[in-house]
Design a protein around this motif. Structure first.
Motif, PDB file in Angstrom:
ATOM      1  N   LYS A 118       0.688  -1.110  -0.220  1.00  0.00           N
ATOM      2  CA  LYS A 118      -0.039  -0.114  -0.021  1.00  0.00           C
ATOM      3  C   LYS A 118       0.834   1.386  -0.016  1.00  0.00           C
ATOM      4  CE  LYS A 118      -4.067   1.890   1.997  1.00  0.00           C
ATOM      5  NZ  LYS A 118      -4.914   1.695   3.559  1.00  0.00           N
ATOM      6  N   ASN A 119       2.126   1.288   0.853  1.00  0.00           N
ATOM      7  CA  ASN A 119       2.810   2.356   0.669  1.00  0.00           C
ATOM      8  C   ASN A 119       3.512   2.628  -0.590  1.00  0.00           C
ATOM      9  OD1 ASN A 119       2.126   3.106   3.531  1.00  0.00           O
ATOM     10  ND2 ASN A 119       3.829   1.453   4.347  1.00  0.00           N
ATOM     11  N   LYS A 120       3.978   1.468  -1.097  1.00  0.00           N
ATOM     12  CA  LYS A 120       4.333   1.713  -2.456  1.00  0.00           C
ATOM     13  C   LYS A 120       3.596   2.104  -3.554  1.00  0.00           C
ATOM     14  CE  LYS A 120       6.825  -1.364  -5.851  1.00  0.00           C
ATOM     15  NZ  LYS A 120       7.317  -2.849  -6.120  1.00  0.00           N
ATOM     16  N   ASN A 122       1.121   4.264  -2.709  1.00  0.00           N
ATOM     17  CA  ASN A 122       0.796   5.534  -2.347  1.00  0.00           C
ATOM     18  C   ASN A 122       2.096   6.275  -3.021  1.00  0.00           C
ATOM     19  OD1 ASN A 122      -1.670   5.293  -1.278  1.00  0.00           O
ATOM     20  ND2 ASN A 122      -0.753   4.611   0.686  1.00  0.00           N
ATOM     21  N   GLU A 123       3.218   5.961  -2.860  1.00  0.00           N
ATOM     22  CA  GLU A 123       4.274   6.559  -3.289  1.00  0.00           C
ATOM     23  C   GLU A 123       4.254   6.600  -5.164  1.00  0.00           C
ATOM     24  OE1 GLU A 123       7.468   4.978   0.107  1.00  0.00           O
ATOM     25  OE2 GLU A 123       7.972   4.437  -1.881  1.00  0.00           O
TER      26      GLU A 123
END
Length: 314
Positions: A118-120, A122-123
């Protein structure tokens, strides 16, 4: 003599008829309860309905086999085999607990992977938004057609990002539901295991008490018989001159002792037979209570909420 041999020898025809009548009543109640359960579980999913129907089917099959075996052979072999299979189920429960721990660990790893993914995303989304802003600044003087294409690309990327987020949330929710279902199943199996363990402990204590009772009774009867033999020998020595009369008296007394021993032995066998029947009846009752708890029958039946029923009618 084994348990199977004692059942075949000691169960009378009257007791067999009584057991057949009781099993027939139980089967009729199970048929009715199964029909009611099918109607009441229509709102559940297919998996839960299949579990409930399989439980009823298993119970009905066991009682039918037990009824046929009692009527034909006057034994409880099928029920004894079923209890032994339940003991094997205890080992399966332990393996299920270990599997649940492994599942929890796997869930934790999956949650971490989901967070990283998910962080990836978002980035990547933020980077794409920055790139889109730069493209807008560089090509703001281009034709209207190029602007439409640029907006289309932006919307497509945002929709793709949203789709990834929705898919990740759905996967996390499904895994959580699986873990909750496993926890409920383990809790139910653990409760059944505790009930069986308490029952076995109780029966072991009863058998020990019976063993002590019969050992004491044997010692007491042995001393009693020793005293009687000593008395008879003393009377025989004192009445040697009346040998003929003493022999007749001894024969008469010996016949009485033999008859008494036969009556006593018959009573002892009847007591053992009654204790054996009570033990088997206790096992059947404990198993039946376990079935009522798992199938939610009788006093364990789940009551429907009146409020929810009114809302559904509206």
């Amino acid at each position: 003599m084994s348990d199977e041999e004692s059942l075949e020898v000691n169960i009378t025809s009257n007791e067999t008829k009584q057991l057949e009548s009781l099993l027939e009543q139980t089967l009729n109640q199970l048929y009715i309860a199964r029909q009611v359960a099918i109607q009441e579980t229509s709102h559940l999913d297919n998996t839960d309905r299949e579990i409930i129907q399989n439980d009823y089917k298993t119970a009905i099959t066991i009682f039918e086999e037990l009824k046929n075996e009692i009527s034909q052979h006057s034994t409880f072999n099928s029920l004894v085999n079923f209890v032994e299979q339940k003991e094997e189920g205890t080992h399966e429960l332990n393996r299920a607990k270990l599997k649940a721990k492994q599942t929890q660990h796997t869930l934790k790893v999956l949650k971490n992977e989901i967070a990283v993914e998910k962080n990836k995303i978002n980035e990547e989304t933020q980077a794409l938004n920055v790139q889109l802003g730069m493209l807008k600044d560089q090509y703001q003087d281009e034709l209207w057609e190029q602007g439409v294409k640029l907006r289309y690309s932006t919307d497509w990327l945002q929709a793709q990002s949203k789709q990834h987020e929705i898919q990740l949330e759905k996967n996390a929710h499904d895994l959580k539901n699986q873990v909750d279902q496993l926890e409920k199943t383990l809790e139910q199996e653990h409760r059944v295991h505790d009930e069986l363990e308490d029952f076995y402990s109780m029966k072991l204590g009863e058998y020990i008490q019976q063993l002590v009772y019969w050992v004491d009774k044997y010692e007491h009867d042995k001393n009693d018989y020793d005293q009687r033999i000593a008395t008879i020998k003393s009377e025989h020595a004192n009445l040697l001159e009346r040998m003929t009369a003493a022999k007749e008296l001894y024969a008469s007394r010996q016949a009485e002792i033999t008859a008494y021993e036969e009556i006593k032995e018959k009573r002892r066998l009847e007591e053992i037979h009654l204790a054996h029947l009570n033990a088997n009846a206790t096992k059947i009752q404990a198993w039946w209570r376990g079935m009522m708890v798992r199938c939610k029958l009788g006093p364990y039946k789940v009551k429907k909420s009146k409020g929810k029923g009114k809302n559904k009618n509206k």
